[in-house]
Design an enzyme around this catalytic site. Structure first.
Site, short mmCIF file in Angstrom:
data_model
loop_
_atom_site.label_atom_id
_atom_site.label_comp_id
_atom_site.label_asym_id
_atom_site.label_seq_id
_atom_site.Cartn_x
_atom_site.Cartn_y
_atom_site.Cartn_z
N HIS A 86 0.86 -1.19 0.00
CA HIS A 86 0.00 0.00 0.00
C HIS A 86 0.90 1.24 0.00
O HIS A 86 1.95 1.24 0.63
CB HIS A 86 -0.92 -0.01 1.22
CG HIS A 86 -1.99 1.02 1.13
ND1 HIS A 86 -1.75 2.36 1.37
CD2 HIS A 86 -3.30 0.94 0.79
CE1 HIS A 86 -2.87 3.04 1.19
NE2 HIS A 86 -3.82 2.21 0.83
N GLU A 158 -3.96 1.97 -7.51
CA GLU A 158 -4.36 3.05 -6.61
C GLU A 158 -3.46 4.27 -6.85
O GLU A 158 -2.36 4.34 -6.27
CB GLU A 158 -4.20 2.63 -5.15
CG GLU A 158 -5.07 1.47 -4.72
CD GLU A 158 -5.36 1.55 -3.23
OE1 GLU A 158 -6.55 1.65 -2.89
OE2 GLU A 158 -4.43 1.53 -2.43
N SER A 200 -10.52 7.06 -3.21
CA SER A 200 -11.71 7.92 -3.12
C SER A 200 -12.96 7.33 -3.76
O SER A 200 -13.78 8.08 -4.32
CB SER A 200 -11.41 9.30 -3.69
OG SER A 200 -10.39 9.93 -2.94
N GLY A 221 -11.25 2.62 1.10
CA GLY A 221 -10.77 3.03 2.42
C GLY A 221 -11.82 3.77 3.21
O GLY A 221 -12.74 3.17 3.77
P1 PGA Z 1 -9.66 5.83 0.19
O1 PGA Z 1 -8.46 4.79 0.46
O2 PGA Z 1 -10.82 5.05 -0.31
O3 PGA Z 1 -9.90 6.47 1.51
O4 PGA Z 1 -9.15 6.79 -0.83
C1 PGA Z 1 -8.20 3.76 -0.44
C2 PGA Z 1 -6.99 2.99 0.02
O5 PGA Z 1 -6.08 3.59 0.60
O6 PGA Z 1 -6.90 1.79 -0.17
#
Ligand code: PGA
Length: 235
Positions: A86, A158, A200, A221
C-alpha cells in the site's frame, strides 16, 4: 465484483465489534466482499458471507521479530487475503519492491492471496509517467514468482494522489491504465490477473466506476468505515 474494504488504523474495540455485528449474516448475490480490519480486530470478524483480509504481513516466517505478524499467524485466524505494498507503507514505512516481494512470497506459501497495490504520485502523473511507474512496481514485485504463484495474485491500481483526497481519475483513464497492466502482465507471464481500482471510491462515483469494462473490483478506504455505506453499494 471483488470489493475490498481497508479499515486502516481506525476504530476502538467497541466500534470494531459494532461494525462486525452490523455485517453479520451478509448475503451477496454478485459481489464478493473482503474485509481488512486492523490486525487486533481480525478475530471479531469471523467470516460469514464475506472473506477476511489483512492490511499487511511480515516478511519473516516466525520467531524473534517483535511487533510483527506472520503469514502463518494470519492463516490461523482464517485470513485468506492480504494487502501488500500500500502506498502508505511504501511512503511512511519505506517499503521497497524487494521487501514487498518477500511478503508476497510468505503469503503465497500460506495460501493467502496477495493484493498488490501500485500507483503513481501526482508528480509522476504530471510528468506523464503513470504507466512507467505502475509497471515498474509490478515487475519489481512479481519477478521470480512461478506461474502457479502469479495466478493467485490480485493487483490494485491506486493512484497515490487519489487516496483519501476525493479526487478520482476519469473512467477512461482508469480503463486505459488497467488495460495496459493486464496486457503487460499477459505479455510477460501469460497470466490473466484481476485488477481492482482504489482511491476515493464512494457512493457518488461507484456506479459509474462499476461500468469500467476492464475493472474487476474496488479497494475502498474511508468510505468503508461506515457499514451502512458498504451495504448501500453492495450487489
Ligand atoms: P480511500 O483509500 O478510499 O480512503 O481513498 C483507499 C486505500 O487507501 O486503499
Amino acid at each position: 465484483m471483488l470489493i475490498v474494504l481497508n479499515h486502516k488504523m481506525n476504530f476502538l474495540k467497541e466500534e470494531a465489534l459494532a461494525y462486525a455485528k452490523e455485517m453479520e449474516g451478509l448475503f451477496l448475490k454478485e459481489d464478493q466482499l473482503i474485509i481488512c480490519p486492523t490486525y487486533t480486530y481480525l478475530p471479531f470478524f469471523e467470516p460469514i458471507g464475506y472473506s477476511l483480509g489483512a492490511q499487511d504481513v511480515s516478511h519473516y516466517q516466525n520467531g524473534a521479530h517483535t511487533g510483527n505478524v506472520s503469514a502463518s499467524q494470519l492463516s490461523s485466524l482464517s485470513v485468506r487475503y492480504a494487502i501488500v505494498g500500500h502506498s502508505e507503507r511504501r511512503l511512511f514505512e519505506k517499503e521497497t519492491s524487494e521487501l514487498i516481494h518477500e511478503k508476497m512470497k510468505e503469503l503465497l506459501d500460506h495460501h493467502i492471496t496477495p493484493i498488490l497495490c501500485v500507483g503513481e504520485s501526482l508528480e509522476e502523473k504530471e510528468r506523464g509517467e503513470t504507466l512507467f511507474r505502475v509497471m515498474q512496481e509490478i515487475e519489481e514485485s512479481l519477478q521470480g514468482f512461478t506461474k502457479d504463484e502469479l495466478e493467485q495474485i490480485i493487483i490494485a491500481y491506486e493512484p497515490v494522489w487519489a487516496i483519501g483526497t476525493g479526487l478520482v481519475p476519469k473512467e477512461e483513464e482508469i480503463d486505459r491504465v488497467i488495460k495496459r497492466i493486464k496486457e503487460q502482465v499477459f505479455h510477460t507471464w501469460q497470466i490473466e490477473m484481476p485488477v481492482l481500482y482504489g482511491g476515493s471510491v464512494n457512493q457518488n462515483n461507484i456506479s459509474s466506476l462499476r461500468e469500467i469494462p476492464s475493472l474487476d473490483g474496488f479497494l475502498i478506504g474511508s468510505f468503508s468505515l461506515d457499514p451502512k455505506n458498504v451495504k448501500s453499494i453492495l450487489k
